[in-house]
Write an enzyme that holds these catalytic residues in place. Structure first.
Site, PDB file in Angstrom:
ATOM      1  N   ASP A  47       0.837  -1.203   0.000  1.00  0.00           N
ATOM      2  CA  ASP A  47       0.000   0.000   0.000  1.00  0.00           C
ATOM      3  C   ASP A  47       0.869   1.250   0.000  1.00  0.00           C
ATOM      4  OD1 ASP A  47      -2.946   1.123   0.841  1.00  0.00           O
ATOM      5  OD2 ASP A  47      -1.365   2.270   1.824  1.00  0.00           O
ATOM      6  N   TYR A  52       2.851   9.762  -0.143  1.00  0.00           N
ATOM      7  CA  TYR A  52       3.981   9.124   0.530  1.00  0.00           C
ATOM      8  C   TYR A  52       5.304   9.394  -0.189  1.00  0.00           C
ATOM      9  CZ  TYR A  52       0.203   6.280   2.598  1.00  0.00           C
ATOM     10  OH  TYR A  52      -0.938   5.838   3.214  1.00  0.00           O
ATOM     11  N   LYS A  81      -2.979   6.049  -4.150  1.00  0.00           N
ATOM     12  CA  LYS A  81      -4.093   6.938  -3.815  1.00  0.00           C
ATOM     13  C   LYS A  81      -3.867   8.342  -4.369  1.00  0.00           C
ATOM     14  CE  LYS A  81      -3.894   4.659   0.707  1.00  0.00           C
ATOM     15  NZ  LYS A  81      -2.440   4.442   0.782  1.00  0.00           N
ATOM     16  N   HIS A 114      -7.754   9.338  -1.389  1.00  0.00           N
ATOM     17  CA  HIS A 114      -7.027   9.235  -0.123  1.00  0.00           C
ATOM     18  C   HIS A 114      -7.767   9.875   1.045  1.00  0.00           C
ATOM     19  CE1 HIS A 114      -2.650   9.057   1.568  1.00  0.00           C
ATOM     20  NE2 HIS A 114      -3.530   8.722   2.483  1.00  0.00           N
TER      21      HIS A 114
END
Length: 267
Positions: A47, A52, A81, A114
């Site tokens: 994930d 990120y 996301k 997200h």
């Protein structure tokens, strides 16, 4: 005996999703190396997210694992996301293209919104995700951090239900109303922060159960998630911790123990 690679749930679109995966948020050190280690230790769900800033590293790890024969691409399930600053139909399509290029994979297994924004933005983004799925660039589509009313809004206006809602979920935050809504509508709950960012590990109940089963408190908590029917994505960059988190398929908590854990809820 079942293991991490074999334990899956079938989403309402027919796609199978692993029940336990690796969360790539704030993984320390070499992200590609950490993800390859995870795959080598049986993890099949990875994930990540645009926010990120490690999609390229995750994509590289997936390609390495496939090239080295550790796992086939079909076995691996990669989630990314669209961040909340990119909501809306056009912005989401553009954001996906950036993520698609960063990952360097032919297909994204699961693409999520997200974080929710306004109803209009959520709807525009959801319509973009539906289109991406229809184009074959994404296998499954879902959301993250959505409440029941936000889910209902996009479902009622498109006729398309998310397959997944990824939310903060752990024994002290069981989100009972949301859990019930998702269960009743066939939406798979997925837990980020399943260990409560580590603060739950000192809870006496988990220490007692860990002693009974010859496990660790973290393993007890993750087993509770699996038996609750909730996908969990604990984060770790340490291989020994990855192995520990994955070693939860050789025991089963009793109904009474499940109830005691759920009673810790403070949400």
């Amino acid at each position: 005996m079942p293991n991490i690679a074999d334990t899956k749930v079938t989403l309402h679109d027919g796609v199978q999703m692993p029940m336990l995966g690796l969360g790539a948020y704030q993984i320390e050190g070499n992200v590609t190396e950490a993800v390859v280690k995870a795959i080598r230790n049986g993890y099949r769900l990875i994930d990540t997210a645009a926010m990120y800033a490690n999609e390229a590293e995750v994509g590289a790890a997936v390609r390495q694992a496939v090239e080295q024969g550790i796992a086939s691409r079909e076995e691996l399930f990669v989630t990314t996301k669209v961040w909340k600053t990119e909501l809306g139909y056009e912005r989401t399509l553009a954001a996906f293209e950036r993520s698609y290029q960063e990952l360097g994979l032919e297909e994204v297994d699961l693409y999520l919104i997200h974080w929710p924004g306004t109803d209009a933005d959520n709807l525009g983004s959801w319509q973009a995700l539906i289109e991406l799925q229809q184009q074959g660039k994404v296998r499954s589509i879902g959301v993250s951090n959505f409440e029941p009313e936000q889910l209902a809004y996009i479902i009622e206006r498109t006729g398309h239900k998310p397959v997944v809602n990824q939310v903060e979920y752990n024994p002290t935050r069981t989100r009972r109303n949301l859990y019930r809504y998702c269960r009743d509508n066939g939406i798979q709950l997925e837990a980020w922060g399943p260990l409560g960012k580590g603060r739950l590990l000192s809870e006496p109940l988990f220490a007692a159960l860990a002693q009974k089963y010859g496990k660790t408190p973290a393993q007890i908590i993750l087993r509770w998630h699996i038996q609750s029917g909730v996908v969990a994505i604990p984060k770790s960059s340490r291989e020994e911790r990855m192995r520990e988190n994955a070693d939860i398929f050789d025991f089963q908590l009793t109904e009474e123990e499940m109830g005691k854990i759920s009673a810790l809820d403070r949400s």
